[in-house]
Design a protein around this motif. Sequence first.
Motif, short mmCIF file in Angstrom:
data_model
loop_
_atom_site.label_atom_id
_atom_site.label_comp_id
_atom_site.label_asym_id
_atom_site.label_seq_id
_atom_site.Cartn_x
_atom_site.Cartn_y
_atom_site.Cartn_z
N PHE A 4 0.85 -1.18 0.00
CA PHE A 4 0.00 0.00 0.00
C PHE A 4 0.89 1.24 0.00
O PHE A 4 1.85 1.32 0.77
CB PHE A 4 -0.93 0.00 1.22
CG PHE A 4 -1.90 -1.14 1.18
CD1 PHE A 4 -3.14 -0.98 0.58
CD2 PHE A 4 -1.55 -2.38 1.67
CE1 PHE A 4 -4.01 -2.04 0.49
CE2 PHE A 4 -2.42 -3.45 1.59
CZ PHE A 4 -3.66 -3.28 1.00
N ARG A 7 0.19 8.49 0.54
CA ARG A 7 0.63 9.83 0.15
C ARG A 7 0.12 10.80 1.20
O ARG A 7 -1.09 10.89 1.44
CB ARG A 7 0.05 10.18 -1.22
CG ARG A 7 0.10 11.65 -1.60
CD ARG A 7 1.48 12.15 -1.83
NE ARG A 7 1.44 13.60 -1.93
CZ ARG A 7 2.47 14.32 -2.27
NH1 ARG A 7 3.61 13.76 -2.54
NH2 ARG A 7 2.36 15.62 -2.33
N ALA A 55 -6.01 -1.75 3.27
CA ALA A 55 -5.84 -0.30 3.42
C ALA A 55 -6.39 0.20 4.75
O ALA A 55 -5.84 1.14 5.34
CB ALA A 55 -6.53 0.42 2.26
N HIS A 77 -3.77 9.84 1.44
CA HIS A 77 -4.31 9.00 0.37
C HIS A 77 -3.64 7.63 0.49
O HIS A 77 -2.41 7.56 0.56
CB HIS A 77 -3.99 9.61 -1.01
CG HIS A 77 -4.32 11.06 -1.12
ND1 HIS A 77 -5.58 11.52 -1.42
CD2 HIS A 77 -3.55 12.17 -0.94
CE1 HIS A 77 -5.57 12.84 -1.43
NE2 HIS A 77 -4.36 13.25 -1.14
N SER A 79 -3.45 3.83 -1.30
CA SER A 79 -3.80 3.05 -2.48
C SER A 79 -3.09 1.71 -2.43
O SER A 79 -1.90 1.65 -2.07
CB SER A 79 -3.34 3.77 -3.76
OG SER A 79 -3.95 5.03 -3.86
N TRP A 81 -1.11 -1.27 -4.16
CA TRP A 81 -0.10 -1.14 -5.21
C TRP A 81 0.41 -2.51 -5.61
O TRP A 81 0.98 -3.24 -4.80
CB TRP A 81 1.05 -0.28 -4.69
CG TRP A 81 2.13 0.02 -5.67
CD1 TRP A 81 2.00 0.31 -6.99
CD2 TRP A 81 3.54 0.10 -5.40
NE1 TRP A 81 3.21 0.57 -7.56
CE2 TRP A 81 4.18 0.44 -6.60
CE3 TRP A 81 4.30 -0.09 -4.26
CZ2 TRP A 81 5.56 0.59 -6.69
CZ3 TRP A 81 5.67 0.06 -4.35
CH2 TRP A 81 6.29 0.40 -5.54
#
Length: 94
Positions: A4, A7, A55, A77, A79, A81
Motif C-alpha cells: 500500500f 501519500r 488499506a 491518500h 492506495s 499497489w
Amino acid sequence: MGLFVVRYDYREGSEATQDAHRPGHRDFLASQPGLRAGGKTDDNGAILIFEADDADSVATLLQDDPFLAEDVIEATHISGWAMPLGSWRQPLGL
C-alpha cells in the motif's frame, strides 16, 4: 498481505511544526513493522510504502502519527499497489 502506498499532503505553512515534531514522527514510523520505505517528497508531502493486510489497517495505524495530532497532514491518500515491473521486485521478494 499486499503493498500500500500512502501519500501525505502536508499543510502549507506547517514547516516549523514539522521540524519540531519530526523526531517523534520518524520514531513512530520506524516502529511500524509493515513500513517498507518512506520519505519526504519535493512537493510538500511524503510517500510511505507499507506491507499490510488491507488499506483500513494502514489507515488505523497512521491515526497515531504525531504529525496528524499536530495538524501537519492536510490529506492522506492510501492506495493498493501491485508492482509487476522494476528492479526492486527481486530484492523485495515480489
